[in-house]
Write a protein that holds these residues in place. Structure first.
Motif, PDB file in Angstrom:
ATOM      1  N   LEU A   1       0.833  -1.203   0.000  1.00 34.52           N
ATOM      2  CA  LEU A   1       0.000   0.000   0.000  1.00 34.52           C
ATOM      3  C   LEU A   1       0.869   1.255   0.000  1.00 34.52           C
ATOM      4  O   LEU A   1       0.560   2.232  -0.699  1.00 34.52           O
ATOM      5  N   ILE A   2       1.944   1.229   0.785  1.00 35.73           N
ATOM      6  CA  ILE A   2       2.853   2.372   0.807  1.00 35.73           C
ATOM      7  C   ILE A   2       3.444   2.605  -0.579  1.00 35.73           C
ATOM      8  O   ILE A   2       3.503   3.746  -1.069  1.00 35.73           O
TER       9      ILE A   2
ATOM     10  N   TYR B   1       1.027   4.094  -3.073  1.00 33.36           N
ATOM     11  CA  TYR B   1       0.913   5.534  -2.856  1.00 33.36           C
ATOM     12  C   TYR B   1       2.147   6.258  -3.413  1.00 33.36           C
ATOM     13  O   TYR B   1       2.030   7.254  -4.147  1.00 33.36           O
TER      14      TYR B   1
ATOM     15  N   LEU C   1       0.960   8.436  -6.364  1.00 36.33           N
ATOM     16  CA  LEU C   1       0.342   9.631  -5.777  1.00 36.33           C
ATOM     17  C   LEU C   1       1.330  10.589  -5.112  1.00 36.33           C
ATOM     18  O   LEU C   1       0.922  11.696  -4.740  1.00 36.33           O
ATOM     19  N   HIS C   2       2.584  10.213  -4.968  1.00 36.61           N
ATOM     20  CA  HIS C   2       3.536  11.029  -4.217  1.00 36.61           C
ATOM     21  C   HIS C   2       4.294  11.980  -5.143  1.00 36.61           C
ATOM     22  O   HIS C   2       5.528  11.997  -5.202  1.00 36.61           O
TER      23      HIS C   2
END
Length: 374
Positions: A9-10, A13, A17-18
């Protein structure tokens, strides 16, 4: 399986999305400014005899259509830095050598030198650069051209670049691209450059700033004790203006880090400072780094079923995200497979940084204690 799921999940992201940090951009391409204000270039130097000559010569060779000066502040060098700089400048009237005064309490050495250089300047624009960086003749014009180009409609007050770092030895190929990659992850350039985002950062090797913006924040004195001065400056400036951070193809550091210990020392010098000397932040950082870098390969090697699948997905995203930075440095993509091991080196250096602080020794840099306390 839970840890593998969290790691995946990290990475989903981070990858999507980062701020697309892993794109390793933008890069400033050569450009000419529409208007060209006068520029004063300030270089703080302490024991830089091996690199200062090339740095000064490259700055005086700038193809810039307006007046500019190079102000070197010699901060107590004992190795002939001032002599070498003067030899490189010759009789060029655009070069000014300033002998630095004794550093007052509460100031970092670099910032005290910068402050003295700013005091001897008068131009509308100031370029802060390091004594180990060489500049393509088009570099100053390119920086000023970017300063004159609004970012999403906002007038820029500061332009900074991550200059190309030396990457020749095996140790440099292993750790230097990772240094740039982790910096991009910590401060996604797209967010730094977004006037509506609170994220702020700069790379101290090249910082072009408007004098009016520097005066607005209270000058160099406003951050006199900062050890991570580039990021501190960016945060202060962005509170009332827009900033830009990119990569440079027109400036490069000529400081070598030939051995693993050299790069490790560079990391350890400010790692715990970045964590604000907080044991809690150190613990959280190490847990986070373990989740991001160590759990995925361990799940692949020792896991089964969903743990293996999730670990593989996270590991592949990490590998893919590192490839653009490796390409920027002309390093084989196979180094991306070693990211977990590289991360371990950075984790160990961060722990060493904290231990030095707690022992009250800090790190040594140019015959000064660096990072021994807040």
């Amino acid at each position: 399986m839970i840890l593998a799921a969290i790691a995946t999940l990290i990475w989903l992201y981070l990858y999507f999305l980062h701020g697309h940090f892993w794109h390793s951009g933008p890069e400033l391409l050569p450009a000419r400014p529409v208007t060209a204000p006068a520029v004063d270039i300030v270089i703080p130097a302490r024991d830089e005899v091996e690199t200062i000559g090339a740095a000064i010569a490259s700055l005086l060779a700038q193809d810039y259509p307006a007046p500019f000066r190079v102000i070197l502040v010699d901060d107590g060098s004992t190795d002939g830095t001032a002599v070498r700089a003067a030899e490189a400048a010759g009789s060029d009237p655009r070069f000014l050598l300033v002998s630095g005064a004794t550093k007052p309490a509460g100031w970092s050495g670099k910032l005290w030198a910068l402050d003295q250089g700013v005091a001897r300047s008068g131009a509308e624009l100031l370029l802060f650069t390091d004594a180990d960086i060489t500049h393509d003749p088009r570099h100053l014009a390119t920086l000023v051209a970017r300063m004159g180009t609004p970012e999403r409609g906002a007038r820029l007050d500061m332009v900074s670049e991550m200059v190309r770092l030396n990457c020749e030895s095996r140790a440099e190929r292993a750790l230097i691209p990772a240094f740039v990659y982790f910096f991009q992850m910590l401060y996604p350039f797209a967010r730094v450059n977004d006037p509506l985002s609170a994220t702020a950062a700069a790379a101290g090797g090249t910082v072009l700033i408007r004098r009016a913006a520097l005066e607005r924040i209270g000058g160099i004195a406003a951050m006199r004790g900062a050890l991570i001065d580039d990021v501190t400056l960016a945060r202060l400036v962005k509170r009332g203006g827009a900033i830009f951070l990119g990569h440079s193809g027109l400036a490069r550091s000529i400081r070598p880090y030939p051995h693993l210990a050299d790069t490790r020392a560079m990391i350890a010098r400010t790692a715990f400072t970045q964590l604000r000397y907080s044991a809690a932040l150190l613990a959280l950082t190490l847990i986070g780094l373990a989740l991001v870098w160590l759990v995925p390969p361990l799940a692949v090697i020792f896991g089964g079923g969903w743990s293996f699948v999730l670990g593989l997905v996270a590991y592949l995203l990490a590998v893919l995200s590192y490839r653009p930075t490796l390409r920027r440095y002309g390093v084989s993509g196979f180094w991306s497979l070693a990211l977990p091991g590289i991360a371990l080196v950075y984790m160990e250096a961060t722990i060493a940084s904290a231990l030095r602080h707690w022992r009250g020794t800090g790190a040594q840099w140019k015959r000064r204690d660096y990072g021994a306390g807040p």
